[in-house]
Motif scaffolding. Sequence first.
Motif, mmCIF file in Angstrom:
data_model
loop_
_atom_site.group_PDB
_atom_site.id
_atom_site.type_symbol
_atom_site.label_atom_id
_atom_site.label_comp_id
_atom_site.label_asym_id
_atom_site.label_seq_id
_atom_site.Cartn_x
_atom_site.Cartn_y
_atom_site.Cartn_z
ATOM 1 N N SER A 88 52.574 -42.417 20.137
ATOM 2 C CA SER A 88 51.310 -42.770 19.479
ATOM 3 C C SER A 88 50.109 -42.230 20.260
ATOM 4 O O SER A 88 50.092 -42.243 21.494
ATOM 5 C CB SER A 88 51.189 -44.290 19.370
ATOM 6 O OG SER A 88 52.299 -44.833 18.678
ATOM 7 N N GLU B 214 41.598 -54.504 20.008
ATOM 8 C CA GLU B 214 42.955 -53.982 19.839
ATOM 9 C C GLU B 214 42.861 -52.489 19.543
ATOM 10 O O GLU B 214 42.215 -52.073 18.578
ATOM 11 C CB GLU B 214 43.663 -54.691 18.677
ATOM 12 C CG GLU B 214 44.032 -56.132 18.960
ATOM 13 C CD GLU B 214 45.302 -56.271 19.801
ATOM 14 O OE1 GLU B 214 46.001 -55.247 19.996
ATOM 15 O OE2 GLU B 214 45.576 -57.391 20.259
ATOM 16 N N ALA B 215 43.506 -51.678 20.361
ATOM 17 C CA ALA B 215 43.451 -50.235 20.163
ATOM 18 C C ALA B 215 44.140 -49.849 18.855
ATOM 19 O O ALA B 215 45.192 -50.391 18.501
ATOM 20 C CB ALA B 215 44.134 -49.517 21.322
ATOM 21 N N ILE B 216 43.531 -48.919 18.141
ATOM 22 C CA ILE B 216 44.149 -48.336 16.951
ATOM 23 C C ILE B 216 45.027 -47.180 17.425
ATOM 24 O O ILE B 216 44.539 -46.212 18.021
ATOM 25 C CB ILE B 216 43.087 -47.825 15.959
ATOM 26 C CG1 ILE B 216 42.199 -48.978 15.489
ATOM 27 C CG2 ILE B 216 43.738 -47.114 14.779
ATOM 28 C CD1 ILE B 216 41.000 -48.533 14.679
ATOM 29 N N THR C 139 47.835 -44.173 16.423
ATOM 30 C CA THR C 139 48.244 -43.372 15.267
ATOM 31 C C THR C 139 49.445 -42.505 15.619
ATOM 32 O O THR C 139 49.631 -42.084 16.758
ATOM 33 C CB THR C 139 47.107 -42.462 14.778
ATOM 34 O OG1 THR C 139 46.661 -41.636 15.861
ATOM 35 C CG2 THR C 139 45.945 -43.269 14.241
ATOM 36 N N THR D 138 35.701 -44.307 19.047
ATOM 37 C CA THR D 138 35.506 -45.721 19.379
ATOM 38 C C THR D 138 34.186 -46.240 18.830
ATOM 39 O O THR D 138 34.078 -47.415 18.438
ATOM 40 C CB THR D 138 35.543 -45.935 20.897
ATOM 41 O OG1 THR D 138 34.444 -45.238 21.496
ATOM 42 C CG2 THR D 138 36.864 -45.443 21.485
ATOM 43 N N PRO E 75 43.231 -41.445 15.941
ATOM 44 C CA PRO E 75 42.397 -42.625 15.659
ATOM 45 C C PRO E 75 40.929 -42.240 15.539
ATOM 46 O O PRO E 75 40.498 -41.212 16.082
ATOM 47 C CB PRO E 75 42.619 -43.522 16.882
ATOM 48 C CG PRO E 75 43.843 -43.001 17.550
ATOM 49 C CD PRO E 75 43.901 -41.539 17.251
#
Length: 508
Positions: free
Chosen positions: A110, A58-60, A62, A71, A68
């Motif tokens: 985001s 699941e992508a973070i 912000t 990775t 974020p």
Amino acid sequence: MKPAVRYATLALAVAATLGLSACRVEQPNPAASGATHQEETGGSAKGDFGPPQGEPVEAILTSPPNVPPPTGRTAPAKVIVTLDVIEKEMPISEGVTYTFWTFGGTVPGSFIRVRQGDTVEFHLRNMPDSKMPHNIDLHGVTGPGGGAASSFTAPGHVSRFSFKALNAGLYVYHCATAPVGMHIANGMYGLILVEPPEGLPKVDREYYVMQGDFYTTGKYREKGHQPFDMEKAIDENPTYVLFNGMEGSMTGDKALTANTGEKVRLYVGNGGPNLVSSFHVIGEIFDKVWYEGGTRFQENVQTTLIPAGGAAMMEFHMEVPGSYVLVDHSIFRAFNKGALAILKAEGKENKAIYSGKEVDAVYLGDQAAGTSRAPVAAAAAAHEAGTLTKDDQIAAGKVLFAGTCSTCHQPDGKGMEGVFPPLAGSDFIKANPKRVPEIILHGLVGPVKVNGKDYNSNMPPMSQLTDDEVANIATYVLNSWGNPGGQVSREDAAKARATKPANASDGH
């Protein structure tokens, strides 16, 4: 071969050699010039690193100005991005609201961070209370419309599509539903970072900044709710040019922060829809700029161009403490349309690099670090409610005076002797208090005598101010530094705007 023939043949060979030498073009020597060959990345043809490995991620996501974390992966993954379209009313300036269309509830939308080779499964959800359909075009997508063709989403619906992140870089995303310009102008844009497989160099701080131009029916800082103005947008005449969707979004207690000795990286995008950004940090030099968000970087850069629909990454090292001002160096956009932010660096002074003496209060006016424009919003709200008092106007006028008048007339109103007349204890004001809003709006040129001293300068008109602002500044001046008092209303300011006195200035 006979001697004569041999000599003739030799002569021809020498002549031919000499002729070829004369025609030969000298080729540059890369080693001698210091040039080095740049390895190609191979682009999208070399960007597929195979199928996803491991469980889906699941992508973070912000909100600006946050970014974020890296990775941290060494293999491609399936990354699930869920992004909500939210139409909402938010402040665009103090006391001014606007109906923004957003990705994720913020302007810009985001921040998305993935790795080259990842397979991204994108879920676009349009909230049920939206009034419009929307989609998304990601410039980091290889495919029709950058995903727009697969993501048209009606209110209360969700769309899903997948793409392979083939090219590393920093990419803009935006809505591409017709009329496209209107959707972008209402704030529908953001950034997606596709990290190279080895990741980006480590830094101490990362921030997300995105510029946009906004078009309202009212003037700059005109209070109340302001609708979108399509004619201004088509004419490319923005009311506001902003970082992160609101004037003052990164000033005062919301300023970006760093410490001396740290390395800062900015991810800067330009949503447009119209203007090109001349991005600059006052007091810093970019050690590196990954221009246009691509693979190569330039070094030692003062100002970098970021096209509408483009992005750039820049790094710099903090040597000395202070307030560093982020601007669009098309400079009226910074000081008269809002494209200004602050990076506050803390740490020990280094006099060998910079001697000091900060003058933020004068240089930045009402955008100075720590200055709150809350009294301006409070006065606007009180006016709309019919409860506006003189004290409300004085508090708002003090803030506005700092950003408009204090550089010449000084924060204490004493002016500069022989150059700018004093406002403090002014017999010129006392003789006719009604002239204060007139002078603010129309300027003043020619000789005047103030407190027994002669002045002959040229005050330019401040007609860009709204009637509210003029009324508040005038009320503050009349009630400060021993002046006679009184109150100037919005209606008084409007009347002064309509009447141009004989000694009005046409500017410098």
